[in-house]
Design a protein around this motif. Sequence first.
Motif, PDB file in Angstrom:
ATOM      1  N   ARG A   1     -32.693  24.769  29.331  1.00 26.03           N
ATOM      2  CA  ARG A   1     -31.604  23.815  29.585  1.00 26.03           C
ATOM      3  C   ARG A   1     -30.718  24.299  30.732  1.00 26.03           C
ATOM      4  O   ARG A   1     -30.208  23.501  31.515  1.00 26.03           O
ATOM      5  CB  ARG A   1     -30.772  23.609  28.316  1.00 26.03           C
ATOM      6  N   ILE A   2     -30.536  25.624  30.842  1.00 22.77           N
ATOM      7  CA  ILE A   2     -29.778  26.177  31.977  1.00 22.77           C
ATOM      8  C   ILE A   2     -30.531  25.881  33.279  1.00 22.77           C
ATOM      9  O   ILE A   2     -29.936  25.514  34.297  1.00 22.77           O
ATOM     10  CB  ILE A   2     -29.564  27.696  31.801  1.00 22.77           C
ATOM     11  N   GLY A   3     -31.867  26.015  33.243  1.00 29.79           N
ATOM     12  CA  GLY A   3     -32.690  25.690  34.411  1.00 29.79           C
ATOM     13  C   GLY A   3     -32.559  24.226  34.805  1.00 29.79           C
ATOM     14  O   GLY A   3     -32.512  23.879  35.992  1.00 29.79           O
ATOM     15  N   ILE A   4     -32.492  23.337  33.803  1.00 25.85           N
ATOM     16  CA  ILE A   4     -32.311  21.900  34.074  1.00 25.85           C
ATOM     17  C   ILE A   4     -30.937  21.650  34.691  1.00 25.85           C
ATOM     18  O   ILE A   4     -30.797  20.890  35.659  1.00 25.85           O
ATOM     19  CB  ILE A   4     -32.492  21.085  32.773  1.00 25.85           C
TER      20      ILE A   4
ATOM     21  N   LEU B   1     -37.749  17.484  26.155  1.00 22.90           N
ATOM     22  CA  LEU B   1     -38.325  16.234  26.658  1.00 22.90           C
ATOM     23  C   LEU B   1     -37.361  15.069  26.447  1.00 22.90           C
ATOM     24  O   LEU B   1     -37.194  14.216  27.328  1.00 22.90           O
ATOM     25  CB  LEU B   1     -39.665  15.954  25.969  1.00 22.90           C
ATOM     26  N   ASN B   2     -36.715  15.019  25.270  1.00 28.18           N
ATOM     27  CA  ASN B   2     -35.729  13.967  25.022  1.00 28.18           C
ATOM     28  C   ASN B   2     -34.554  14.079  25.993  1.00 28.18           C
ATOM     29  O   ASN B   2     -34.044  13.071  26.489  1.00 28.18           O
ATOM     30  CB  ASN B   2     -35.221  14.040  23.579  1.00 28.18           C
ATOM     31  N   LEU B   3     -34.127  15.308  26.265  1.00 28.91           N
ATOM     32  CA  LEU B   3     -33.025  15.523  27.201  1.00 28.91           C
ATOM     33  C   LEU B   3     -33.401  15.018  28.600  1.00 28.91           C
ATOM     34  O   LEU B   3     -32.600  14.330  29.255  1.00 28.91           O
ATOM     35  CB  LEU B   3     -32.684  17.017  27.249  1.00 28.91           C
ATOM     36  N   LEU B   4     -34.610  15.322  29.058  1.00 22.57           N
ATOM     37  CA  LEU B   4     -35.047  14.869  30.381  1.00 22.57           C
ATOM     38  C   LEU B   4     -35.096  13.345  30.448  1.00 22.57           C
ATOM     39  O   LEU B   4     -34.687  12.734  31.449  1.00 22.57           O
ATOM     40  CB  LEU B   4     -36.420  15.461  30.713  1.00 22.57           C
ATOM     41  N   LYS B   5     -35.578  12.702  29.377  1.00 22.90           N
ATOM     42  CA  LYS B   5     -35.631  11.236  29.367  1.00 22.90           C
ATOM     43  C   LYS B   5     -34.231  10.635  29.377  1.00 22.90           C
ATOM     44  O   LYS B   5     -33.973   9.617  30.045  1.00 22.90           O
ATOM     45  CB  LYS B   5     -36.418  10.743  28.142  1.00 22.90           C
TER      46      LYS B   5
END
Length: 626
Positions: A468-471, A500-504
Motif C-alpha cells: 500500500r505504501i508502494g501504491i 486488488l479492491n483498493l486498486l479498483k
Amino acid sequence: MDILRVSDLRIGFTVHGLARDVVKGVGLRVPAGKTVALVGESGSGKSVISQAIMGLLPRAGSVTGGEILFRDPLAPDAVIDIAALPREGPGIRALRGGRIGMIFQEPMSSLSPVHTIGNQIEEALLLHRPMPKAQARELIEAMLKRVGFKNPHRASGLYPFELSGGLRQRAMLAMALICQPALLIADEPTTALDVTIQAQVLDLMRDLQTEMGMAILLITHDLGVVANMADEVVVIFHGEIMERGQVEDIFRRPRHPYLKALLKASPHFDMQEGERLVALREARARPPAAAKPAPAPAADAAPLLRVRNLHKTYVTGSRGFFGKGSLSVVKAVNDVGFDIRRGECLGLVGESGCGKTTVSKIVMRAVTADSGEVIFDDGHRRTDVLALEGEALRAFRPRVQMIFQDPVSSLSPRMTVKSILREPLVIHERGEAPGQAERVKALMQDVGLDTRFLNRYPHSFSGGQRQRIGIARALALDPDLIICDEPVSALDVSVQAQILNLLKDLQAERGLTFLFISHNLAVVNYMADRIAVMANGRIVELAPRHTLFTRPVHPYTKALLRSVPFADLDRKLDFKLAAPGGASDDSGWGSAFKHGADDRELTHLALGGGHYVLARPNADVKELVS
C-alpha cells in the motif's frame, strides 16, 4: 500409520526480552503416503511450525510445550519426539535432510550461488549416505532426470543463476528427495512460479510421492493448489487451528467464518460483472460508493497510450580470446503493439521470460528499445515517448508511474514512510514543505494507512501494508498511467483481495489507467477490461476479458487456462494435459499459428468484437474460432 503427529504444540519467541507465543496449542497429523495442506495467512504460524519440525527455529524461538512425534516407516516401533531433541545434536541432524526433506518458497535464496547444483545435491547425499563420489554422481544424475532435467549431466554442472525459476525449484526438489525421505515438507513451493510451471512441479511431486510412498506436508495459501493436491486440510489463524478435516468437508461444507472468508477472498473465473472480492479486512474503512466516479472519456477519444512495432534484442554469452566464443541473440520483445484507452485496465499475461516486464520498462523509459513507437496522448498533446531526452524526459516521468512486484526491495530500508512518499514531490518540485507534508498525509489516508505510521520504517510493516505504501508513492505525482508489475504475486489471498479492491476503488475515483502485468490469470480476470497474452516476445492474442476466458483461440492461451488450479473439487486440474512441454513450446501448436523462416508470415487476424489472434494471413478465421 501417521508419519508425523503434532500434539498441543506451543512455540514462543523472545524479542527485546519480551516473550510472545506465536503457535498456541496446534495439533495435526500427516498419514503415510498422504498430502496434508496447512493453510493460512502470512504470520499465522505455518512456516514456524515447519521450522520446528525440521529443527530450524531461529535462536529467538523455542518449543515451549507439546510434542512433534515422527514415526519412520523403516523403524515403525521407534517414535522420535523432535521437540525434545537438542537443537543441534546428532539426532536432529540425522533426520533433517535424510528422513525429512524440505523445499522452500524461494529457491534462489535457499540455493548457494557459488556452488553448482550437482555439488549442493552431493553434499546433502553424502552427509546421510556416505559412498564413493562416482556412485553419488550416478544417483544425482538419475534424480535430476526424475525431476525433469533433460540433460542431467550438464545440469549438475550449472549454477542456480543459470536456471529458470521452475528449474531451480526442480533442483531443490531433487536435493530434498535424494535421500528418499519419509516426509517432505513443501513450504509455498509454487508461489513465485507461472501457472504452467506450477502445474509441472505439482504433477512431479504427485508422481514422486506415488513412486516413493512418502508423505507430504504442503504449506500454502493458494486454495486452488490445496483442492488439487491435498487429502486433508488444516486451517490456521494467529497460531491456532480454526478448522481441520478431509478436503471434501473443507471445500463443500466449511464451518468456521475464517475459512468461509478465505474461500470468498480468492478471485475466480465465475465472478459476475461488477462482483467484488470479499477481503477479510478492507484497506479502507470508507465504502467505495462514497467517492464520486471520475468522468468517462469520449467514445471517439484517442488512446492514452499507443504502442507500435516494439523490438528489443539482447545478446547473451561471451566473446573469448581472438574473437572466439558463443554469442546468441534473444528477441525479448518482437514487434509488440497495443493501445490502452483512458480509464481502462489492460492486462498483460504470459509466462516468465515472455517479455512482459521488458515492455513495461520500455514504456517507462527504463530500457531503450531497438525500434518502435510509444505515443502518449493526454487529449491535449501527443508525446513520442521514445524520442524524449533530457529535461523533456524528466518533465514527462510523473505521467507514468509503477507499482513493483516486491514491496520489500522496492522501498528503501533507510527511509521513513514520510521520506519515501515525499521524495517524488521533492524531486519534481511539487509545492513547498508544508504542502508536501499535507499531501503525504492525504496519500496515507487514500491507501488506508494511519498517518501515525509516517515516521516508521518499511521493515515494521506487513507485506500488504508495504504494498500500500508502494501504491501511495505511485499516486504521489497524480499520474495518468500506472504500470502494475505483478503487484500481488508475493501476497496472501486475503491481503491480495484487499490490494486488488483498493486498486479498483482508486481507479473508479481518479479515473486511473492501468497496465496490469501478471501471470495469475484469475487476478487479471478480476482487474482487466481487455487482456493481451504474450509468448516468446510477441502478443499472440488480444481480446476483451470475457471473450478471452470463454472463447480462447490461440493454443498458448488455451494451455495457460488449462494450467490454472481451481479452488473447486468438481473442476480438478488434469496435470498431464496442463502444459507438458511448457505453454510457450510451439511444437504442439497447429500450423496456422506457426511461422516459417520469416516472422512476418504471422499477423494479427481480427476475429470480431476487438478479438485478435496471431496466425498466418491465409488461415481460415471461421475455422480458428470453431
